[in-house]
Design a protein around this motif. Structure first.
Motif, PDB file in Angstrom:
ATOM      1  N   MET A   1       0.832  -1.208   0.000  1.00  0.00           N
ATOM      2  CA  MET A   1       0.000   0.000   0.000  1.00  0.00           C
ATOM      3  C   MET A   1       0.870   1.264   0.000  1.00  0.00           C
ATOM      4  SD  MET A   1      -3.098  -0.056  -0.400  1.00  0.00           S
ATOM      5  CE  MET A   1      -3.892  -1.533  -0.991  1.00  0.00           C
ATOM      6  N   PRO A   2       0.502   2.266  -0.771  1.00  0.00           N
ATOM      7  CA  PRO A   2       1.352   3.460  -0.859  1.00  0.00           C
ATOM      8  C   PRO A   2       1.283   4.318   0.398  1.00  0.00           C
ATOM      9  CG  PRO A   2      -0.689   3.790  -2.057  1.00  0.00           C
ATOM     10  CD  PRO A   2      -0.714   2.376  -1.555  1.00  0.00           C
ATOM     11  N   THR A   3       2.393   4.961   0.718  1.00  0.00           N
ATOM     12  CA  THR A   3       2.362   5.967   1.789  1.00  0.00           C
ATOM     13  C   THR A   3       1.974   7.299   1.153  1.00  0.00           C
ATOM     14  OG1 THR A   3       4.642   6.610   1.411  1.00  0.00           O
ATOM     15  CG2 THR A   3       4.285   4.806   2.975  1.00  0.00           C
ATOM     16  N   ALA A   4       1.650   8.280   1.998  1.00  0.00           N
ATOM     17  CA  ALA A   4       1.318   9.616   1.482  1.00  0.00           C
ATOM     18  C   ALA A   4       2.496  10.176   0.684  1.00  0.00           C
ATOM     19  CB  ALA A   4       0.947  10.545   2.637  1.00  0.00           C
ATOM     20  N   GLN A   5       3.710   9.889   1.175  1.00  0.00           N
ATOM     21  CA  GLN A   5       4.930  10.369   0.503  1.00  0.00           C
ATOM     22  C   GLN A   5       5.057   9.765  -0.898  1.00  0.00           C
ATOM     23  OE1 GLN A   5       7.683  10.863   3.430  1.00  0.00           O
ATOM     24  NE2 GLN A   5       8.533  12.534   2.232  1.00  0.00           N
ATOM     25  N   GLU A   6       4.791   8.466  -0.985  1.00  0.00           N
ATOM     26  CA  GLU A   6       4.864   7.801  -2.294  1.00  0.00           C
ATOM     27  C   GLU A   6       3.765   8.325  -3.221  1.00  0.00           C
ATOM     28  OE1 GLU A   6       6.726   3.608  -0.610  1.00  0.00           O
ATOM     29  OE2 GLU A   6       4.574   3.811  -0.858  1.00  0.00           O
ATOM     30  N   MET A   7       2.605   8.605  -2.644  1.00  0.00           N
ATOM     31  CA  MET A   7       1.508   9.110  -3.471  1.00  0.00           C
ATOM     32  C   MET A   7       1.829  10.504  -4.014  1.00  0.00           C
ATOM     33  SD  MET A   7      -1.672   7.754  -1.240  1.00  0.00           S
ATOM     34  CE  MET A   7      -2.954   8.218  -2.333  1.00  0.00           C
ATOM     35  N   LEU A   8       2.468  11.302  -3.182  1.00  0.00           N
ATOM     36  CA  LEU A   8       2.819  12.650  -3.641  1.00  0.00           C
ATOM     37  C   LEU A   8       3.892  12.564  -4.727  1.00  0.00           C
ATOM     38  CD1 LEU A   8       2.077  15.610  -3.076  1.00  0.00           C
ATOM     39  CD2 LEU A   8       4.037  15.688  -1.537  1.00  0.00           C
ATOM     40  N   ALA A   9       4.863  11.662  -4.540  1.00  0.00           N
ATOM     41  CA  ALA A   9       5.943  11.497  -5.518  1.00  0.00           C
ATOM     42  C   ALA A   9       5.399  10.994  -6.859  1.00  0.00           C
ATOM     43  CB  ALA A   9       6.992  10.541  -4.973  1.00  0.00           C
ATOM     44  N   ALA A  10       4.356  10.159  -6.806  1.00  0.00           N
ATOM     45  CA  ALA A  10       3.775   9.615  -8.037  1.00  0.00           C
ATOM     46  C   ALA A  10       2.396  10.247  -8.251  1.00  0.00           C
ATOM     47  CB  ALA A  10       3.660   8.099  -7.925  1.00  0.00           C
ATOM     48  N   PHE A  11       2.342  11.561  -8.080  1.00  0.00           N
ATOM     49  CA  PHE A  11       1.037  12.217  -8.005  1.00  0.00           C
ATOM     50  C   PHE A  11       0.183  12.014  -9.250  1.00  0.00           C
ATOM     51  CE2 PHE A  11      -1.987  15.727  -8.132  1.00  0.00           C
ATOM     52  CZ  PHE A  11      -2.609  15.498  -6.921  1.00  0.00           C
ATOM     53  N   ASP A  12       0.820  11.950 -10.406  1.00  0.00           N
ATOM     54  CA  ASP A  12       0.052  11.811 -11.651  1.00  0.00           C
ATOM     55  C   ASP A  12      -0.865  10.589 -11.632  1.00  0.00           C
ATOM     56  OD1 ASP A  12       1.176  14.079 -12.526  1.00  0.00           O
ATOM     57  OD2 ASP A  12       2.553  13.144 -13.959  1.00  0.00           O
ATOM     58  N   ARG A  13      -0.441   9.567 -10.914  1.00  0.00           N
ATOM     59  CA  ARG A  13      -1.260   8.356 -10.830  1.00  0.00           C
ATOM     60  C   ARG A  13      -2.528   8.581 -10.017  1.00  0.00           C
ATOM     61  NH1 ARG A  13       1.894   3.738  -8.384  1.00  0.00           N
ATOM     62  NH2 ARG A  13       3.818   4.839  -8.848  1.00  0.00           N
ATOM     63  N   TYR A  14      -2.484   9.574  -9.136  1.00  0.00           N
ATOM     64  CA  TYR A  14      -3.637   9.841  -8.260  1.00  0.00           C
ATOM     65  C   TYR A  14      -4.381  11.108  -8.675  1.00  0.00           C
ATOM     66  CZ  TYR A  14      -1.374   6.196  -5.691  1.00  0.00           C
ATOM     67  OH  TYR A  14      -0.809   4.995  -5.366  1.00  0.00           O
ATOM     68  N   ALA A  15      -3.850  11.779  -9.704  1.00  0.00           N
ATOM     69  CA  ALA A  15      -4.498  13.005 -10.163  1.00  0.00           C
ATOM     70  C   ALA A  15      -5.842  12.632 -10.787  1.00  0.00           C
ATOM     71  CB  ALA A  15      -3.603  13.715 -11.179  1.00  0.00           C
ATOM     72  N   VAL A  16      -6.845  13.490 -10.563  1.00  0.00           N
ATOM     73  CA  VAL A  16      -8.185  13.174 -11.064  1.00  0.00           C
ATOM     74  C   VAL A  16      -8.524  13.966 -12.333  1.00  0.00           C
ATOM     75  CG1 VAL A  16      -9.031  12.463  -8.793  1.00  0.00           C
ATOM     76  CG2 VAL A  16      -9.327  14.852  -9.510  1.00  0.00           C
ATOM     77  N   GLY A  17      -7.625  14.894 -12.724  1.00  0.00           N
ATOM     78  CA  GLY A  17      -7.838  15.619 -13.969  1.00  0.00           C
ATOM     79  C   GLY A  17      -8.707  16.858 -13.829  1.00  0.00           C
ATOM     80  N   HIS A  18      -8.857  17.340 -12.600  1.00  0.00           N
ATOM     81  CA  HIS A  18      -9.594  18.589 -12.358  1.00  0.00           C
ATOM     82  C   HIS A  18      -8.637  19.453 -11.552  1.00  0.00           C
ATOM     83  CE1 HIS A  18     -12.393  21.353 -10.378  1.00  0.00           C
ATOM     84  NE2 HIS A  18     -13.260  21.078 -11.334  1.00  0.00           N
ATOM     85  N   ALA A  19      -8.214  20.593 -12.136  1.00  0.00           N
ATOM     86  CA  ALA A  19      -7.105  21.364 -11.564  1.00  0.00           C
ATOM     87  C   ALA A  19      -7.306  21.731 -10.091  1.00  0.00           C
ATOM     88  CB  ALA A  19      -6.864  22.615 -12.402  1.00  0.00           C
ATOM     89  N   ASP A  20      -8.487  22.229  -9.745  1.00  0.00           N
ATOM     90  CA  ASP A  20      -8.714  22.663  -8.347  1.00  0.00           C
ATOM     91  C   ASP A  20      -8.707  21.463  -7.395  1.00  0.00           C
ATOM     92  OD1 ASP A  20      -8.916  25.226  -9.199  1.00  0.00           O
ATOM     93  OD2 ASP A  20     -11.093  25.387  -8.956  1.00  0.00           O
ATOM     94  N   MET A  21      -9.349  20.386  -7.812  1.00  0.00           N
ATOM     95  CA  MET A  21      -9.374  19.192  -6.956  1.00  0.00           C
ATOM     96  C   MET A  21      -7.961  18.642  -6.780  1.00  0.00           C
ATOM     97  SD  MET A  21     -12.790  17.145  -8.265  1.00  0.00           S
ATOM     98  CE  MET A  21     -12.619  15.760  -7.128  1.00  0.00           C
ATOM     99  N   ASP A  22      -7.203  18.616  -7.859  1.00  0.00           N
ATOM    100  CA  ASP A  22      -5.834  18.090  -7.763  1.00  0.00           C
ATOM    101  C   ASP A  22      -4.965  18.977  -6.872  1.00  0.00           C
ATOM    102  OD1 ASP A  22      -6.122  15.715  -9.177  1.00  0.00           O
ATOM    103  OD2 ASP A  22      -5.819  16.686 -11.107  1.00  0.00           O
ATOM    104  N   HIS A  23      -5.178  20.269  -6.958  1.00  0.00           N
ATOM    105  CA  HIS A  23      -4.418  21.199  -6.098  1.00  0.00           C
ATOM    106  C   HIS A  23      -4.716  20.904  -4.621  1.00  0.00           C
ATOM    107  CE1 HIS A  23      -2.523  24.942  -4.851  1.00  0.00           C
ATOM    108  NE2 HIS A  23      -3.570  25.141  -4.078  1.00  0.00           N
ATOM    109  N   THR A  24      -5.987  20.739  -4.312  1.00  0.00           N
ATOM    110  CA  THR A  24      -6.390  20.448  -2.925  1.00  0.00           C
ATOM    111  C   THR A  24      -5.832  19.094  -2.480  1.00  0.00           C
ATOM    112  OG1 THR A  24      -8.382  21.735  -3.274  1.00  0.00           O
ATOM    113  CG2 THR A  24      -8.407  20.251  -1.388  1.00  0.00           C
ATOM    114  N   HIS A  25      -5.832  18.124  -3.373  1.00  0.00           N
ATOM    115  CA  HIS A  25      -5.316  16.795  -3.020  1.00  0.00           C
ATOM    116  C   HIS A  25      -3.815  16.824  -2.739  1.00  0.00           C
ATOM    117  CE1 HIS A  25      -8.923  14.474  -4.941  1.00  0.00           C
ATOM    118  NE2 HIS A  25      -9.226  15.081  -3.816  1.00  0.00           N
ATOM    119  N   ARG A  26      -3.082  17.659  -3.468  1.00  0.00           N
ATOM    120  CA  ARG A  26      -1.641  17.820  -3.189  1.00  0.00           C
ATOM    121  C   ARG A  26      -1.450  18.411  -1.794  1.00  0.00           C
ATOM    122  NH1 ARG A  26       2.453  17.691  -6.943  1.00  0.00           N
ATOM    123  NH2 ARG A  26       1.760  17.481  -9.091  1.00  0.00           N
TER     124      ARG A  26
END
Ligand SMILES: [Fe+2]
Length: 132
Positions: A1-26
């Protein structure tokens, strides 16, 4: 399971394609990492900051769902509410000096929840928002 750090490093995999939502998720993932790095009483304070950010993050998504008549609003909101309920309980334990359970939840359960939530519910919302 990914850690938050790994998710941030591989952010494109978790990006949802909506700029504001992705900004908040970062911001959310960064706060998770900062909270895990905090030691002593700073941990509980940082956990509250994460809780407040998450409450605003979910409320913003729910407002977007409402404004765009998103069909899965109730299901999505219920998933948010479960997570906020957990976060509230762990924030209270951390404030009472019992931070170890909160730390374990934050490093294991929350990233696991977010990985699934972002790929399913948030991605569905982002796709709906870009269509409407
Ligand atoms: Fe969401």
């Amino acid at each position: 399971m990914p850690t938050a750090q790994e998710m941030l490093a591989a952010f494109d995999r978790y990006a949802v394609g909506h700029a504001d939502m992705d900004h908040t998720h970062r911001e959310f993932l960064l706060l998770c990492i900062e909270t895990l790095q905090a030691q002593g009483p700073a941990f509980a304070e940082q956990f509250v900051r994460l809780f407040e950010h998450t409450r605003a993050h979910f409320a913003e998504e729910e407002a977007r769902m409402q404004a765009s008549a998103f069909p899965a609003l109730l299901e999505h909101r219920a998933d948010h509410q479960r997570t906020l309920g957990d976060m509230d309980r762990f924030a209270q334990r951390a404030a009472a000096g019992r931070g170890s359970m909160a730390r374990a939840w934050l490093s294991e359960s929350l990233p696991q929840w977010f990985a699934l939530h972002a790929r399913t519910m948030d991605s569905a919302l982002a796709a709906h928002l870009t269509r409407t």
